[in-house]
Design a protein around this motif. Structure first.
Motif, short mmCIF file in Angstrom:
data_model
loop_
_atom_site.label_atom_id
_atom_site.label_comp_id
_atom_site.label_asym_id
_atom_site.label_seq_id
_atom_site.Cartn_x
_atom_site.Cartn_y
_atom_site.Cartn_z
N ALA A 9 0.82 -1.20 0.00
CA ALA A 9 0.00 0.00 0.00
C ALA A 9 0.85 1.26 0.00
O ALA A 9 0.38 2.33 -0.37
CB ALA A 9 -0.93 0.00 1.22
N SER A 11 3.02 1.92 -2.04
CA SER A 11 3.10 2.34 -3.44
C SER A 11 1.91 3.20 -3.83
O SER A 11 2.02 4.08 -4.69
CB SER A 11 3.16 1.11 -4.35
OG SER A 11 4.31 0.35 -4.06
N VAL A 12 0.75 2.96 -3.22
CA VAL A 12 -0.42 3.79 -3.49
C VAL A 12 -0.14 5.21 -3.00
O VAL A 12 -0.47 6.19 -3.67
CB VAL A 12 -1.67 3.21 -2.80
CG1 VAL A 12 -2.86 4.15 -2.97
CG2 VAL A 12 -1.99 1.84 -3.37
N HIS A 16 0.09 8.63 -5.28
CA HIS A 16 -0.64 9.85 -4.91
C HIS A 16 0.30 11.05 -4.88
O HIS A 16 -0.01 12.12 -5.42
CB HIS A 16 -1.32 9.65 -3.56
CG HIS A 16 -1.88 10.90 -2.97
ND1 HIS A 16 -3.01 11.51 -3.46
CD2 HIS A 16 -1.45 11.67 -1.93
CE1 HIS A 16 -3.27 12.59 -2.76
NE2 HIS A 16 -2.35 12.71 -1.83
N LEU A 21 -2.07 8.70 -9.40
CA LEU A 21 -3.03 7.73 -8.89
C LEU A 21 -4.16 7.48 -9.88
O LEU A 21 -4.66 6.36 -9.99
CB LEU A 21 -3.58 8.21 -7.54
CG LEU A 21 -4.22 7.15 -6.63
CD1 LEU A 21 -3.34 5.92 -6.50
CD2 LEU A 21 -4.50 7.74 -5.26
N TYR A 25 -4.30 3.92 -11.97
CA TYR A 25 -5.29 3.26 -11.12
C TYR A 25 -5.38 1.75 -11.35
O TYR A 25 -5.59 1.00 -10.38
CB TYR A 25 -6.67 3.90 -11.31
CG TYR A 25 -7.68 3.39 -10.31
CD1 TYR A 25 -7.77 3.95 -9.05
CD2 TYR A 25 -8.52 2.31 -10.61
CE1 TYR A 25 -8.67 3.47 -8.11
CE2 TYR A 25 -9.41 1.82 -9.68
CZ TYR A 25 -9.49 2.40 -8.43
OH TYR A 25 -10.37 1.91 -7.50
N VAL A 28 -3.71 -0.48 -8.78
CA VAL A 28 -4.08 -0.45 -7.37
C VAL A 28 -4.48 -1.84 -6.87
O VAL A 28 -4.14 -2.22 -5.74
CB VAL A 28 -5.22 0.57 -7.14
CG1 VAL A 28 -5.78 0.45 -5.73
CG2 VAL A 28 -4.70 1.98 -7.38
N LEU A 32 -2.65 -3.47 -3.53
CA LEU A 32 -3.36 -3.67 -2.26
C LEU A 32 -3.60 -5.14 -1.94
O LEU A 32 -4.17 -5.45 -0.89
CB LEU A 32 -4.70 -2.94 -2.29
CG LEU A 32 -4.64 -1.41 -2.36
CD1 LEU A 32 -6.05 -0.83 -2.31
CD2 LEU A 32 -3.80 -0.84 -1.23
N ALA A 43 -4.48 3.67 2.50
CA ALA A 43 -4.73 3.74 1.06
C ALA A 43 -6.17 4.15 0.78
O ALA A 43 -6.44 4.92 -0.15
CB ALA A 43 -4.43 2.39 0.42
N LEU A 47 -7.55 6.98 -1.76
CA LEU A 47 -8.37 6.59 -2.91
C LEU A 47 -9.75 7.24 -2.86
O LEU A 47 -10.35 7.54 -3.90
CB LEU A 47 -8.52 5.07 -2.96
CG LEU A 47 -7.23 4.30 -3.27
CD1 LEU A 47 -7.44 2.80 -3.03
CD2 LEU A 47 -6.78 4.54 -4.70
N ARG A 88 -9.14 -3.31 -3.90
CA ARG A 88 -8.28 -4.49 -3.85
C ARG A 88 -8.90 -5.66 -4.60
O ARG A 88 -8.23 -6.66 -4.88
CB ARG A 88 -7.96 -4.87 -2.41
CG ARG A 88 -9.07 -5.60 -1.68
CD ARG A 88 -8.78 -5.75 -0.22
NE ARG A 88 -7.51 -6.39 0.04
CZ ARG A 88 -7.06 -6.69 1.27
NH1 ARG A 88 -7.79 -6.38 2.32
NH2 ARG A 88 -5.90 -7.28 1.43
#
Length: 244
Positions: A9, A11-12, A16, A21, A25, A28, A32, A43, A47, A88
């Motif tokens: 997460a 990396s999310v 961002h 993001l 997308y 993602v 996750l 995250a 999101l 996820r």
């Protein structure tokens, strides 16, 4: 970029920060996949800020699901949690969040915002305060019995209205019985009676699914039985967030 390959997460968060993001997308879901609850929560908060229309313009093939959230109490933390859980699994959340404690109006009025949202799923989150908040002071088990009967009858009517009005699925939950409520009764006989009345009401709520095909009821007792906290006292007192 390197952070997109970490599979976490974190990396999310990096996407961002880099302003990628939306464009990235589709990554993602993979990022996750193995996220722990804390990472997932972080995250989800990021999101949930995304413009879903912008994501869909960038990725027209992205699967999306619309969810309307209403109920008793403060439910603002539910949208980020739903956003992360759906992400996820490769789904983009299109949320509608009703005003505070407007669940009766939202589900009873065909012209409400909930029905206008035309959601795939409508979640009506209930809690013990749905009942306890309407008890007189002082109260006895007889008062609990009366309010429980009123609430279960109301839920029956609202489920019928939803089934006749909306195309989606309505999700309710059973009402957890807090220890603090039982503790207000001084004798064990009264506590036993209140517990019996409460469990019988939850059974009636669960059985509503037999009469309403568009209804799903989630039983929270097994979760509480596994030691998952039902509520957090400070959030209950200061934020009116009655379920954790």
């Amino acid at each position: 970029m390197a952070t997109a390959e970490t599979g976490s997460a974190a990396s999310v968060v990096a996407l961002h920060r880099d302003g990628r993001l939306v464009t990235d997308y589709p990554q993602v879901r993979r990022l996750l996949a193995d996220a722990d609850p804390d990472e997932l929560a972080r995250a989800g908060r990021l999101l949930a800020r995304l413009d879903t229309d912008e994501v869909l313009r960038a990725h027209p093939a992205q699967a999306a699901v619309s969810v309307a959230v209403t109920g008793h109490g403060t439910l603002s933390s539910l949208t980020p949690a739903l956003t992360a859980e759906l992400a996820r699994h490769g789904l983009l959340l299109r949320p509608y969040t009703a005003d505070f404690d407007s669940w009766v109006f939202e589900l009873s009025d065909p012209g409400s915002g909930l029905y206008a949202a035309d959601a795939d799923l409508a979640c009506c989150v209930l809690d013990a305060e749905t009942v306890l908040g309407e008890l007189p002071l002082p109260w006895r088990p007889e008062d609990v019995e009366r309010v429980l009967a009123e609430k279960t009858a109301l839920l029956d009517r609202l489920a019928a209205r939803y089934g006749a009005t909306a195309r989606g699925t309505l999700v309710l939950n059973t009402l957890p019985l807090p220890k603090r409520a039982l503790a207000q009764l001084v004798d064990h006989r009264s506590r036993a009676r209140m517990s019996a009345l409460w469990h019988e009401a939850n059974a009636r709520i669960l059985r509503l699914t037999s009469d309403h095909p568009a209804l799903v009821v989630l039983d929270l007792d097994p979760l509480a039985g596994e030691g998952i906290a039902v509520g957090e006292p400070r959030l209950h007192a200061y934020a009116k967030a009655y379920l954790s």
